[in-house]
Design an enzyme around this catalytic site. Structure first.
Site: not given
Length: 384
Positions: A111, A151, A214-215
């Site tokens: 985060c 993560k 990501g993406d």
């Protein structure tokens, strides 16, 4: 919508077999039971809860205890925990295991939100190597037979990268898998994810699955990420906002059975309405459910011919009856708008200096006064 395909792939995390190598990323205010159930209706995968604060769980905060509940249809059940103190996190894990709240636990070290990083948590924490290892080690031991994963992000900024050290440490501590959001905390969600870093982590961590994040805006992106990085699975976050049927596309791309979707405006309206129903059921309150669905309007109807007045009215909807009236005004036969509905969803933000505890970057170890600060610095509210 084009749909690339890959050889049939599954994913094993500890004792859990997942039909397709796809994980729903925890997202604050989004991945509650309602959204997880909706995504499951379209495709297979592992669907993770909103971030649960360890301290709030140990103290049995009412909101937190609601957030860790799963619908009977959810299996396997997955909870993400956040914390900065090894003992508190371990106690939270023990509660989850003893009371049978989940089949899988994920630890949040990714985060980038200032209220988290300024307390030494999230993406800031892996900089403190011994603290990171202690947290993962104690959590794994407390989890027992329940698989525990990690993560994380690449690091704090480009001068303070942590992902390779953290990945190896998590592997050594007995984590069942590691997932990398291929941005630093300073990048927030801006720019482009560095998929090369996912490939580097895959080469460094060899005995457990490495997941990339990501993406991923489409199934094509997921297939391409796995081909380019050799990662074992993908974690999907903002790409599914307002598009829960993306999990159906992902399932099909990885060889599982999935119904093709014709995303007409009518189809999208029905999905939006179903989401609202599930939110009302989750909150046990129609007003609360309608207030919560408002933030999803722009994501569901991105690129579709929905006038400004109607969008505004949907973003202020107060009841399911009013929603039905507004949705009835749409041209249900309007076709999928193609590129206008694709690409980035959600706020990207801008690169910025992360908020960190005083002198956090001076050492990779934790001084005793800092350790005392961390014990009192746990944020109290779950969900972000």
């Amino acid at each position: 919508m084009s749909l690339a395909t890959a050889p049939a792939r599954s994913l094993r995390i500890g004792p859990i077999d997942i039909d397709v190598p796809v994980v729903l990323a925890p997202m604050a205010g989004i991945t509650n039971t309602a959204f997880r159930r909706l995504c499951r209706e379209y495709g297979a995968g592992l669907y993770v809860s909103e971030m649960i604060t360890s301290r709030a769980l140990v103290e049995r905060n009412d909101v937190t205890m609601r957030l860790i509940r799963h619908h009977e249809s959810e299996t396997p059940r997955s909870i993400q925990l956040y914390g900065v103190d090894p003992k508190t996190i371990a106690e939270a894990v023990r509660i989850i295991v003893a009371e049978d709240h989940a089949d899988h636990i994920d630890l949040n070290f990714g985060c980038p939100v200032p209220k988290v990083t300024r307390k030494g948590g999230g993406a800031a924490l892996p900089w403190k190597t011994r603290l990171f290892s202690d947290i993962v080690d104690q959590a794994v031991k407390a989890a027992g037979p329940i698989p525990l994963t990690v993560k994380m992000r690449k690091g704090i900024d480009r001068d303070h990268l942590t992902f390779l050290d953290a990945g190896r440490a998590a592997e050594d501590a007995g984590a069942a898998a590691v997932a990398l959001h291929a941005r630093t905390a300073s990048e927030f969600y801006s720019g482009h994810a560095d998929w090369n870093a996912i490939g580097e982590l895959k080469q460094a961590v060899t005995s457990i699955p490495v997941l990339g994040n990501g993406d991923i805006w489409s199934a094509d992106d997921a297939v391409r990420m796995m081909a380019e990085t050799d990662c074992d699975g993908v974690v999907v976050g903002r790409g599914c906002l307002g598009r829960p049927w993306l999990f159906g596309d992902l399932a099909a791309a990885f060889g599982a059975e999935s119904r093709p979707v014709d995303a007409t405006l009518g189809f999208v309206a029905d999905a939006f309405r179903r989401h609202a129903d599930l939110l009302v059921e989750f909150f046990e309150d129609e007003d609360r459910g309608c207030r919560d669905i408002r933030k999803h309007v722009s994501w569901y109807f991105k690129g579709y011919p929905v006038g400004g007045e109607l969008r505004t009215a949907l973003a202020k909807v107060e009841s399911l009856a009013q929603m039905d009236d507004l949705l009835g005004q749409l041209d249900r036969d309007a076709p999928y708008p193609g590129a206008d509905a694709e690409g980035q969803r959600g706020r990207a933000g801008h690169p910025k200096r992360p908020a960190l505890p005083d002198k956090w970057l001076d050492s990779r170890d934790v001084a005793e006064d800092t350790r005392q600060m961390l014990r009192g610095a746990e944020i109290e509210n779950s969900g972000g």
